[in-house]
Design a protein around this motif. Structure first.
Motif, PDB file in Angstrom:
ATOM      1  N   ALA A   1       0.792  -1.530   0.326  1.00 23.72           N
ATOM      2  CA  ALA A   1      -0.044   0.354  -0.105  1.00 23.72           C
ATOM      3  C   ALA A   1       0.590   0.842   0.082  1.00 23.72           C
ATOM      4  CB  ALA A   1      -0.987   0.185   1.046  1.00 23.72           C
ATOM      5  N   ALA A   2       2.257   1.746   0.714  1.00 22.09           N
ATOM      6  CA  ALA A   2       2.775   2.006   1.020  1.00 22.09           C
ATOM      7  C   ALA A   2       3.696   2.789  -0.802  1.00 22.09           C
ATOM      8  CB  ALA A   2       3.679   2.204   2.078  1.00 22.09           C
ATOM      9  N   ALA A   3       3.684   1.251  -1.284  1.00 23.56           N
ATOM     10  CA  ALA A   3       4.144   1.902  -2.382  1.00 23.56           C
ATOM     11  C   ALA A   3       3.429   3.131  -3.460  1.00 23.56           C
ATOM     12  CB  ALA A   3       4.131   0.476  -3.625  1.00 23.56           C
ATOM     13  N   GLU A   4       2.356   2.731  -2.972  1.00 23.21           N
ATOM     14  CA  GLU A   4       1.367   3.858  -3.948  1.00 23.21           C
ATOM     15  C   GLU A   4       1.366   4.982  -3.730  1.00 23.21           C
ATOM     16  OE1 GLU A   4      -0.240   3.627  -6.279  1.00 23.21           O
ATOM     17  OE2 GLU A   4       0.207   1.030  -6.903  1.00 23.21           O
ATOM     18  N   GLY A   5       1.951   5.586  -2.073  1.00 25.14           N
ATOM     19  CA  GLY A   5       2.542   7.020  -1.655  1.00 25.14           C
ATOM     20  C   GLY A   5       3.603   7.689  -2.118  1.00 25.14           C
ATOM     21  N   THR A   6       3.772   8.836  -1.603  1.00 18.15           N
ATOM     22  CA  THR A   6       4.970   9.140  -1.908  1.00 18.15           C
ATOM     23  C   THR A   6       5.939   9.457  -1.497  1.00 18.15           C
ATOM     24  OG1 THR A   6       3.241  11.389  -2.190  1.00 18.15           O
ATOM     25  CG2 THR A   6       5.647  11.995  -2.059  1.00 18.15           C
ATOM     26  N   GLN A   7       7.039   8.749  -2.345  1.00 15.73           N
ATOM     27  CA  GLN A   7       8.349   8.542  -1.308  1.00 15.73           C
ATOM     28  C   GLN A   7       9.220  10.121  -1.583  1.00 15.73           C
ATOM     29  OE1 GLN A   7       8.936   5.295  -0.691  1.00 15.73           O
ATOM     30  NE2 GLN A   7       6.822   4.725  -1.277  1.00 15.73           N
ATOM     31  N   HIS A   8       9.678  10.025  -0.357  1.00  7.87           N
ATOM     32  CA  HIS A   8      11.234  11.407  -0.149  1.00  7.87           C
ATOM     33  C   HIS A   8      12.701  10.295   0.249  1.00  7.87           C
ATOM     34  CE1 HIS A   8       7.933  14.296  -0.926  1.00  7.87           C
ATOM     35  NE2 HIS A   8       7.559  13.261   0.562  1.00  7.87           N
ATOM     36  N   GLU A   9      13.434  10.860  -0.243  1.00  2.02           N
ATOM     37  CA  GLU A   9      14.916  10.488   0.321  1.00  2.02           C
ATOM     38  C   GLU A   9      15.394  10.525   1.362  1.00  2.02           C
ATOM     39  OE1 GLU A   9      17.496   8.531  -1.610  1.00  2.02           O
ATOM     40  OE2 GLU A   9      15.680   8.321  -3.488  1.00  2.02           O
ATOM     41  N   LEU A  10      16.091  10.617   2.325  1.00  2.00           N
ATOM     42  CA  LEU A  10      16.541  11.697   3.721  1.00  2.00           C
ATOM     43  C   LEU A  10      18.307  11.002   3.601  1.00  2.00           C
ATOM     44  CD1 LEU A  10      14.058  11.230   6.431  1.00  2.00           C
ATOM     45  CD2 LEU A  10      14.624  13.137   4.882  1.00  2.00           C
ATOM     46  N   PRO A  11      18.947  12.434   3.567  1.00  2.00           N
ATOM     47  CA  PRO A  11      20.471  12.161   3.842  1.00  2.00           C
ATOM     48  C   PRO A  11      20.653  11.423   6.029  1.00  2.00           C
ATOM     49  CG  PRO A  11      20.245  14.288   4.523  1.00  2.00           C
ATOM     50  CD  PRO A  11      18.523  13.667   4.287  1.00  2.00           C
ATOM     51  N   LYS A  12      20.160  11.489   6.172  1.00  2.00           N
ATOM     52  CA  LYS A  12      20.472   9.720   7.159  1.00  2.00           C
ATOM     53  C   LYS A  12      19.087   9.651   7.173  1.00  2.00           C
ATOM     54  CE  LYS A  12      20.039  13.976  10.358  1.00  2.00           C
ATOM     55  NZ  LYS A  12      21.083  14.553  12.263  1.00  2.00           N
ATOM     56  N   ALA A  13      19.388   7.864   8.754  1.00  2.65           N
ATOM     57  CA  ALA A  13      17.936   7.553   8.679  1.00  2.65           C
ATOM     58  C   ALA A  13      17.341   8.822  10.100  1.00  2.65           C
ATOM     59  CB  ALA A  13      18.595   6.884   9.991  1.00  2.65           C
ATOM     60  N   PRO A  14      16.099   8.841   9.813  1.00  2.00           N
ATOM     61  CA  PRO A  14      15.445   9.489  10.761  1.00  2.00           C
ATOM     62  C   PRO A  14      14.634   9.193  12.030  1.00  2.00           C
ATOM     63  CG  PRO A  14      13.387   8.447   9.173  1.00  2.00           C
ATOM     64  CD  PRO A  14      15.164   8.469   8.211  1.00  2.00           C
ATOM     65  N   VAL A  15      14.949   8.055  12.484  1.00  2.00           N
ATOM     66  CA  VAL A  15      14.970   7.036  13.474  1.00  2.00           C
ATOM     67  C   VAL A  15      16.047   6.746  14.390  1.00  2.00           C
ATOM     68  CG1 VAL A  15      13.001   5.578  14.318  1.00  2.00           C
ATOM     69  CG2 VAL A  15      12.355   6.524  12.674  1.00  2.00           C
ATOM     70  N   THR A  16      16.281   6.713  15.071  1.00  2.00           N
ATOM     71  CA  THR A  16      17.825   5.815  15.893  1.00  2.00           C
ATOM     72  C   THR A  16      16.975   5.253  16.243  1.00  2.00           C
ATOM     73  OG1 THR A  16      17.547   7.856  17.373  1.00  2.00           O
ATOM     74  CG2 THR A  16      19.101   7.816  15.821  1.00  2.00           C
ATOM     75  N   SER A  17      16.384   5.298  17.489  1.00  2.31           N
ATOM     76  CA  SER A  17      15.523   4.750  18.281  1.00  2.31           C
ATOM     77  C   SER A  17      14.479   4.679  19.136  1.00  2.31           C
ATOM     78  CB  SER A  17      16.556   4.196  20.132  1.00  2.31           C
ATOM     79  OG  SER A  17      16.292   5.727  20.345  1.00  2.31           O
ATOM     80  N   ILE A  18      13.364   3.970  19.729  1.00  7.02           N
ATOM     81  CA  ILE A  18      12.143   4.111  20.323  1.00  7.02           C
ATOM     82  C   ILE A  18      12.197   3.564  21.154  1.00  7.02           C
ATOM     83  CG2 ILE A  18       9.504   3.719  19.932  1.00  7.02           C
ATOM     84  CD1 ILE A  18      11.916   2.137  17.287  1.00  7.02           C
ATOM     85  N   SER A  19      11.131   4.506  22.160  1.00  5.95           N
ATOM     86  CA  SER A  19      11.017   5.269  23.657  1.00  5.95           C
ATOM     87  C   SER A  19       9.941   4.403  23.700  1.00  5.95           C
ATOM     88  CB  SER A  19      11.300   6.656  24.311  1.00  5.95           C
ATOM     89  OG  SER A  19      11.099   6.181  25.566  1.00  5.95           O
ATOM     90  N   ALA A  20       9.867   3.531  24.566  1.00  7.80           N
ATOM     91  CA  ALA A  20       8.625   1.738  24.454  1.00  7.80           C
ATOM     92  C   ALA A  20       8.236   1.400  25.730  1.00  7.80           C
ATOM     93  CB  ALA A  20       8.143   1.508  23.650  1.00  7.80           C
ATOM     94  N   GLY A  21       7.791   2.607  27.009  1.00  6.06           N
ATOM     95  CA  GLY A  21       6.806   2.488  28.394  1.00  6.06           C
ATOM     96  C   GLY A  21       8.499   1.549  28.981  1.00  6.06           C
ATOM     97  N   GLY A  22       9.801   2.145  29.135  1.00  6.05           N
ATOM     98  CA  GLY A  22      10.813   2.316  29.663  1.00  6.05           C
ATOM     99  C   GLY A  22      12.024   1.532  28.537  1.00  6.05           C
ATOM    100  N   LEU A  23      11.297   1.042  27.309  1.00  7.11           N
ATOM    101  CA  LEU A  23      11.950   0.007  26.601  1.00  7.11           C
ATOM    102  C   LEU A  23      12.662   1.062  25.998  1.00  7.11           C
ATOM    103  CD1 LEU A  23      13.552  -3.038  25.295  1.00  7.11           C
ATOM    104  CD2 LEU A  23      11.616  -2.835  24.121  1.00  7.11           C
ATOM    105  N   THR A  24      14.127   0.907  25.476  1.00 11.66           N
ATOM    106  CA  THR A  24      14.934   1.976  24.280  1.00 11.66           C
ATOM    107  C   THR A  24      14.867   0.451  23.180  1.00 11.66           C
ATOM    108  OG1 THR A  24      15.878   3.174  25.502  1.00 11.66           O
ATOM    109  CG2 THR A  24      16.905   2.790  23.659  1.00 11.66           C
ATOM    110  N   ALA A  25      13.862   0.390  22.531  1.00 12.17           N
ATOM    111  CA  ALA A  25      14.036   0.006  21.026  1.00 12.17           C
ATOM    112  C   ALA A  25      15.261   0.083  19.901  1.00 12.17           C
ATOM    113  CB  ALA A  25      12.597  -0.817  20.296  1.00 12.17           C
TER     114      ALA A  25
END
Length: 204
Positions: free
Chosen positions: A36-60
């Motif tokens: 489904a996402a392939a039908e959406g708009t695609q943008h390229e970024l110079p660096k990864a937008p997400v380094t980690s996810i903070s979830a309930g005390g867990l750093t994923a």
């Protein structure tokens, strides 16, 4: 262009197993991995937008944190599926974000609980049918992707990444470094983020 090809590759890789049990994985992750996402708009970024996810005390961290780590911190039982030689395992939890019921997903392209995360995402329960997700041991109501999350406005995306121009409600931001790709997908409805998922692939 190559990053878009790699994004399609990770979608195909993970979807094969996800389809094996659509009763479990038919929410936003299945929609995204189903193309489904392939039908959406695609943008390229110079660096990864997400380094980690903070979830309930867990750093994923994608590619490092395992499903076993997530289960230890948040509870739940890892679900698995296999289809056509492709495997996937995941955990799904309930949350309440901005007063709305939501699902939070952790998925690995493996049937081993020690498999590293390849996708972390979330969607409001109003998007798609209900899911057999469980309440976590620790609240995920304040989950933080380090980018605009569920309930944020489209203008928040524009402030962080520039032009959004969502198509069919989907917009994706990709960053490629060598054989490593991170893809951040959003689903937008009425100028509000109703779903997002960050995926990673490391090509051989």
């Amino acid at each position: 262009m190559r990053s878009i090809v790699l994004a399609a590759a990770v979608s195909a890789l993970l979807l094969g197993a996800a389809r094996a049990d659509e009763g479990h994985l038919s929410g936003l992750p299945a929609a995204l991995l189903g193309g489904a996402a392939a039908e959406g708009t695609q943008h390229e970024l110079p660096k990864a937008p997400v380094t980690s996810i903070s979830a309930g005390g867990l750093t994923a961290v994608l590619g490092k944190t395992t499903l076993g780590d997530v289960a230890s911190a948040l509870g739940g039982t890892v679900a698995t599926a296999s289809d056509g030689g492709q495997d996937a395992s995941w955990l799904c939890y309930t949350a309440t974000i901005g007063g709305q019921a939501a699902y939070i997903w952790f998925l690995a392209n493996s049937t081993d609980a020690n498999g590293a995360l390849d996708l972390v995402g979330g969607n409001f329960s109003s998007v798609g049918k209900s899911q057999p997700c469980v309440a976590p041991k620790v609240s995920l109501d304040d989950i933080n992707f380090s980018v605009p999350g569920l309930g944020a406005s489209q203008s928040a995306l524009q402030q962080q990444f520039g032009t959004v121009a969502a198509r069919y409600g989907f917009v994706a931001y990709s960053s490629e470094h060598g054989s490593n790709l991170q893809n951040l997908n959003y689903l937008i409805k009425d100028d509000v983020i109703v779903g997002l998922a960050v995926t990673r692939i490391s090509a051989p």
